[in-house]
Design an enzyme around this catalytic site. Structure first.
Site, PDB file in Angstrom:
ATOM      1  N   ARG A  50     -27.412  -5.743  34.463  1.00 42.48           N
ATOM      2  CA  ARG A  50     -27.104  -6.281  33.136  1.00 42.48           C
ATOM      3  C   ARG A  50     -26.027  -7.342  33.263  1.00 42.48           C
ATOM      4  NH1 ARG A  50     -25.672  -0.326  30.726  1.00 42.48           N
ATOM      5  NH2 ARG A  50     -27.583   0.679  31.477  1.00 42.48           N
ATOM      6  N   ASP A  52     -23.051  -8.902  30.510  1.00 37.56           N
ATOM      7  CA  ASP A  52     -22.475  -8.626  29.195  1.00 37.56           C
ATOM      8  C   ASP A  52     -22.737  -9.750  28.197  1.00 37.56           C
ATOM      9  OD1 ASP A  52     -21.448  -6.212  29.860  1.00 37.56           O
ATOM     10  OD2 ASP A  52     -19.443  -6.966  30.342  1.00 37.56           O
ATOM     11  N   ARG A 197     -14.579 -10.058  36.125  1.00 32.38           N
ATOM     12  CA  ARG A 197     -13.659 -10.570  35.102  1.00 32.38           C
ATOM     13  C   ARG A 197     -12.233 -10.072  35.339  1.00 32.38           C
ATOM     14  NH1 ARG A 197     -17.015  -9.242  29.773  1.00 32.38           N
ATOM     15  NH2 ARG A 197     -14.972  -9.626  28.827  1.00 32.38           N
TER      16      ARG A 197
END
Lengths: 257, 257
Positions: A50, A52, A197
């Site tokens: 995935r 985000d 991140r």
């Protein structure tokens, strides 16, 4: 039954992430809807992982299976016409039945983009995080090198992560300096939730002199999310590439029962 | 009363053009709303000219007058916080009372961006028109040179144009070739409605070999819109710069009654 691998790029700004969700605009949902209409089958898309909400991709990989007689080499053109402009299919090929976009993936490369010019450039705002500061890229590079290897990356993943095994291997971490931006490129065998991140937020603090490069060693050892830097915003993050072992016989036709 | 000049950049994709319109999101409307709230006055914005829906700017110029005590050097920072992310103020300065963003403008430069790679790059789609073809930039450059000078540009303006005087002067026209794109930069003392987009569509046809460069001469002479090429889409068009004669005494304070 054919198995088809797609390499796709997307501008994640206007999507609620990759994964299908009811009543939300997602990459998986958009692809499944278009491919189901096209083939008349209920197509299920499997992604390499995935991304985000707000995160982009230049080389996301996914696969689907179909009985449709549409020749594989036609999908590229057809999908370009049917998909919205913020998803672009880069390549399309038939793969062996045992290929799996997520399970067969060996490595992934992400890039985090920080724009450092005083005034943000209007063309970059969707794909860069703006921080109008001079960053010490040498210190950032040094810190990045300390991430290489196999570690428990608990300090570099969201505290919300439920997954137990947080050991991952980072193969490479490069800091690239361009005229008005700093790019952080990280390659690893897998990434935890928010990991790139948080790496970006931590290396940024090293670049600003808030932390020393050497602190990475202690942060890793602490296995404590609060020891690392902030989670940087999604807009600067791009899934660049997913690596697979080349299949042995890609020239022939595969038959997937 | 102070007169303030702003240089602004915007991503025109999500705007209905520059000019204020009731119930539409426009550049002028957005700036006026934010500045009126900030100053408590009813601020009127004057632009160097309109840009159409979907057209971008890197150096649009506008001015407004205000009695607000806010120091001029604070606007840059304040407006960056108050404006939506698709408008960015690049610079802000006090100007003499007789400055007028439109009337004082001597020249403007526009750039039209064509992406020529086979597959459109996801980061470029908002700012480029995609045409996956090899273009003959030498022929385009030659055609561009035939536009230089003072002509009646009726053939290169929308048939809907009501303006009578269609004589304009083109000072420069350069074709720049980058790895995956062709940029057409045109500088002139003024541009008619859709003029740069029709120049782009016509030079594109020259680049593809559909027309010869020399045809520009006949197209100009015909004063007939149907003789030129198609109006290229707005997304590839950028207002790059507006030129003014430097005011004589920009260091002092101006008093505009």
């Amino acid at each position: 039954m054919k198995k088809i691998k797609l390499v796709i790029a997307y501008d994640g700004t206007d999507f609620s992430g990759f994964q299908r969700q009811p009543d939300k605009r997602t990459i998986q949902g958009t692809l499944e809807k278009v491919l189901s209409q096209l083939t008349g089958e209920e197509i299920q898309i499997y992604g390499s992982g995935r991304t985000d909400a707000g995160v982009h991709a230049l080389g996301q990989v996914c696969h689907f299976s179909t009985n449709s007689p549409i020749p594989v080499d036609k999908y590229l053109y057809i999908l370009r016409r049917l998909l919205p402009r913020d998803i672009v299919v880069q390549s399309c090929e038939e793969v062996p039945c045992d290929f799996h976009a997520r399970k067969s993936a060996y490595w992934k490369t992400y890039r985090y983009q920080i724009e450092t010019s005083r005034i943000p450039h209007i063309f970059m705002r969707r794909f860069y995080t703006h921080r109008p500061f001079v960053l010490d890229t040498k210190a950032m590079q040094e810190a990045g090198q300390l991430l290489l290897g196999t570690y428990d990356f608990t300090s570099f993943c969201s505290a919300k992560t439920v997954i137990e095994d947080r050991v991952r291997t980072i193969y490479d971490c490069q800091i690239l300096k361009e005229s008005n931006s700093i790019l952080i490129e990280v390659t690893g065998n897998g990434f935890l939730y928010n990991m790139v991140r948080i790496i970006a937020g931590t290396l940024y603090e090293v670049g600003r002199g808030i932390r020393s490069a050497q602190e990475i060693v202690q942060i890793l050892a602490a296995k404590d999310r609060t020891k690392a830097g902030p989670t940087f915003p999604p807009e600067g993050l791009i899934l660049l590439q997913v690596g697979y072992v080349p299949w042995q016989d890609s020239a022939t036709h595969f038959s997937c029962k």
